[in-house]
Enzyme design. Structure first.
Site, PDB file in Angstrom:
ATOM      1  CE1 TYR A   1      -3.323  -3.730   0.315  1.00 15.25           C
ATOM      2  CE2 TYR A   1      -3.868  -2.366   2.611  1.00 15.25           C
ATOM      3  CZ  TYR A   1      -3.516  -2.839   1.736  1.00 15.25           C
ATOM      4  OH  TYR A   1      -4.944  -3.880   2.040  1.00 15.25           O
TER       5      TYR A   1
ATOM      6  CG  HIS B   1      -0.801  -8.393   0.061  1.00 18.66           C
ATOM      7  ND1 HIS B   1      -0.676  -7.483   0.223  1.00 18.66           N
ATOM      8  CD2 HIS B   1      -2.352  -8.289   0.135  1.00 18.66           C
ATOM      9  CE1 HIS B   1      -1.795  -6.365  -0.278  1.00 18.66           C
ATOM     10  NE2 HIS B   1      -2.168  -7.427  -0.859  1.00 18.66           N
TER      11      HIS B   1
HETATM   12  N1  LIG Z   1      -5.261  -8.541   1.464  1.00 17.62           N
HETATM   13  C1  LIG Z   1      -5.890  -7.827   0.015  1.00 17.62           C
HETATM   14  O1  LIG Z   1      -5.508  -8.403  -0.687  1.00 17.62           O
HETATM   15  C2  LIG Z   1      -6.411  -6.516   0.086  1.00 17.62           C
HETATM   16  C3  LIG Z   1      -7.354  -5.642  -0.989  1.00 17.62           C
HETATM   17  C4  LIG Z   1      -8.180  -4.309  -1.159  1.00 17.62           C
HETATM   18  C5  LIG Z   1      -8.432  -4.132   0.421  1.00 17.62           C
HETATM   19  N2  LIG Z   1      -8.095  -4.058   1.467  1.00 17.62           N
HETATM   20  C6  LIG Z   1      -8.043  -4.047   2.793  1.00 17.62           C
HETATM   21  O2  LIG Z   1      -9.334  -3.760   3.044  1.00 17.62           O
HETATM   22  C7  LIG Z   1     -10.030  -1.667   3.614  1.00 17.62           C
HETATM   23  C8  LIG Z   1     -10.946  -2.224   2.653  1.00 17.62           C
HETATM   24  O3  LIG Z   1     -10.852  -2.672   1.690  1.00 17.62           O
HETATM   25  P1  LIG Z   1     -11.596  -1.357   0.137  1.00 17.62           P
HETATM   26  O4  LIG Z   1     -11.115  -0.022   0.853  1.00 17.62           O
HETATM   27  O5  LIG Z   1     -10.848  -1.986  -1.213  1.00 17.62           O
HETATM   28  O6  LIG Z   1     -12.677  -1.023   0.278  1.00 17.62           O
HETATM   29  P2  LIG Z   1     -14.079  -0.663   0.954  1.00 17.62           P
HETATM   30  O7  LIG Z   1     -13.693  -0.731   2.722  1.00 17.62           O
HETATM   31  O8  LIG Z   1     -15.645  -1.879   0.807  1.00 17.62           O
HETATM   32  O9  LIG Z   1     -14.781   0.453   0.712  1.00 17.62           O
HETATM   33  C9  LIG Z   1     -14.151   1.784   0.651  1.00 17.62           C
HETATM   34  C10 LIG Z   1     -14.584   2.886  -0.035  1.00 17.62           C
HETATM   35  O10 LIG Z   1     -15.622   2.840   0.286  1.00 17.62           O
HETATM   36  C11 LIG Z   1     -16.181   4.303   0.258  1.00 17.62           C
HETATM   37  N3  LIG Z   1     -16.859   4.383   2.276  1.00 17.62           N
HETATM   38  C12 LIG Z   1     -16.380   3.726   3.213  1.00 17.62           C
HETATM   39  N4  LIG Z   1     -17.814   3.804   4.084  1.00 17.62           N
HETATM   40  C13 LIG Z   1     -18.361   4.540   3.245  1.00 17.62           C
HETATM   41  C14 LIG Z   1     -20.461   4.597   3.614  1.00 17.62           C
HETATM   42  N5  LIG Z   1     -20.574   4.312   4.735  1.00 17.62           N
HETATM   43  N6  LIG Z   1     -21.413   4.879   2.861  1.00 17.62           N
HETATM   44  C15 LIG Z   1     -20.633   4.849   1.621  1.00 17.62           C
HETATM   45  N7  LIG Z   1     -19.232   4.967   1.140  1.00 17.62           N
HETATM   46  C16 LIG Z   1     -18.779   4.949   1.619  1.00 17.62           C
HETATM   47  C17 LIG Z   1     -14.740   5.074   0.635  1.00 17.62           C
HETATM   48  O11 LIG Z   1     -14.547   6.177   0.282  1.00 17.62           O
HETATM   49  P3  LIG Z   1     -14.654   7.727   0.977  1.00 17.62           P
HETATM   50  O12 LIG Z   1     -12.356   7.285   1.595  1.00 17.62           O
HETATM   51  O13 LIG Z   1     -14.545   8.607   0.563  1.00 17.62           O
HETATM   52  O14 LIG Z   1     -15.060   7.735   2.015  1.00 17.62           O
HETATM   53  C18 LIG Z   1     -14.123   4.144  -0.191  1.00 17.62           C
HETATM   54  O15 LIG Z   1     -14.424   4.346  -1.639  1.00 17.62           O
HETATM   55  C19 LIG Z   1      -8.595  -1.724   2.513  1.00 17.62           C
HETATM   56  O16 LIG Z   1      -8.292  -0.339   2.712  1.00 17.62           O
HETATM   57  C20 LIG Z   1      -7.321  -2.295   2.903  1.00 17.62           C
HETATM   58  O17 LIG Z   1      -7.373  -2.261   4.274  1.00 17.62           O
HETATM   59  C21 LIG Z   1      -7.115  -5.782   1.488  1.00 17.62           C
END
Ligand SMILES: NC(=O)c1ccc[n+]([C@@H]2O[C@H](COP(=O)([O-])OP(=O)(O)OC[C@H]3O[C@@H](n4cnc5c(N)ncnc54)[C@H](OP(=O)(O)O)[C@@H]3O)[C@@H](O)[C@H]2O)c1
Length: 287
Positions: free
Chosen positions: A49, A107
């Site tokens: 990241y 990962h």
């Molecule tokens: N292990 C892996 O391969 C892997 C892959 C991807 C992600 N991850 C981890 O999982 C975490 C979460 O996944 P993600 O960030 O991809 O997706 P997510 O948490 O499902 O969604 C994040 C998105 O949703 C928006 N959001 C957040 N809360 C909201 C709400 N209450 N209402 C409307 N929109 C909302 C955010 O926008 P704003 O920021 O503009 O609010 C952002 O664009 C990552 O940050 C990372 O730490 C791990």
């Protein structure tokens, strides 16, 4: 705060904060400090990241004592080998400015991850890491590693939301006592989910938001969630999902949204591998 106990006894908050795609170090520091201010006590980052320095700065700036925060980072697949994992873990600790990680994950199920897993077991024994686990391991890889490596992963962090429930991987994890942690738990706020009539009706019934319903649905299944937001109001909204309890009928209705109940789990396609191996976490972020 709701918690999950890992099989080695380590207790994790079941609602944490994700930091993927917060590339800028200052933005990562601000987001992490704000999330800790809201009450989050689990922070998820990764070498891939490119924000570990910012995450570490945010942790310090928050004033929350280190031992009250569960800090997760991950080993990038290009460094997945016995020697590579040792070097990468040291680099992650240095960038984060901490002397131990709470959780260190492979990962991806790529590269010499058996070798890396041995180094991670040694790091755990040496006190550099409190718990070790994996990410993006489907049922087959998870059962393989758990059976033949001498150590069952504490966690499998997989993409999981109502449209993608990963039943086979979740069942394998339950069989092995592996905790499931959902990445992209909000389906990245996909309009198809956020406007879905089943979900909006449940939200209206509880005077809750769709995001809260989606997170509460996972929490009630014992799944750890790590939603990401750079907006304080959404951080607060998501954190408050812990207070919401869905009925059995609502949980069942959400279970019915799965678009691929026979999904075999994460697949390492040639395209994905080509994309991931272009990323070098030891260098600068290339955008
Ligand atoms: N292990 C892996 O391969 C892997 C892959 C991807 C992600 N991850 C981890 O999982 C975490 C979460 O996944 P993600 O960030 O991809 O997706 P997510 O948490 O499902 O969604 C994040 C998105 O949703 C928006 N959001 C957040 N809360 C909201 C709400 N209450 N209402 C409307 N929109 C909302 C955010 O926008 P704003 O920021 O503009 O609010 C952002 O664009 C990552 O940050 C990372 O730490 C791990």
């Amino acid at each position: 705060m709701t918690t999950v106990q890992l099989q080695n006894g380590v207790v994790l908050p079941s609602l944490g904060f994700g930091t993927f795609q917060i590339w800028d170090q200052g933005a990562a520091a601000s987001a992490v400090a704000a999330a800790l201010g809201v009450g989050y006590r689990l922070i998820d980052t990764a070498a891939g990241y490119f924000n570990e320095e910012g995450v570490g700065r945010g942790l310090k700036a928050s004033g929350v004592p280190r031992d009250q925060v569960v800090l997760t980072s991950k080993l990038w697949p290009t460094e997945a080998s016995y020697e590579g994992a040792k070097v990468a873990l040291r680099r992650s600790l240095t960038k984060l400015g901490v002397d131990y990680l709470d959780v260190y994950l492979l990962h991806q199920a790529l590269g010499d991850y058996y070798g890396a897993w041995r180094a991670m077991q040694e790091a755990q024994a040496a006190g550099l890491v409190r718990a070790i686990g994996v990410s993006n391991f489907g049922a087959e890889r998870l059962v393989d590693l758990a059976t033949f490596s001498g150590a069952v992963p504490a966690i499998d962090q997989i993409q999981r939301h109502p449209f993608k429930q990963q039943r086979l991987t979740v069942a394998a994890a339950a069989h092995l006592g592996v905790a499931i942690e959902a990445w992209q738990p909000l389906a990245h706020a996909a309009p198809a989910l956020f406007n879905h009539p089943v979900v909006t009706a449940i939200a209206a019934a509880h005077r809750a938001t769709v995001g809260q319903v989606v997170l509460a649905w996972q929490l009630q299944q014992g799944v750890i969630v790590i939603p990401k937001s750079t907006h304080l109001a959404r951080m607060q909204e998501n954190f408050a999902a812990q207070a919401l309890t869905l009925t059995a009928a609502e949980l069942e209705a959400m279970a019915g949204l799965d678009r691929a109940p026979q999904d075999p789990g994460p697949q390492n396609t040639p395209d994905l591998i080509a994309r991931l191996t272009k990323i070098d976490p030891a260098g600068p972020h290339s955008g």
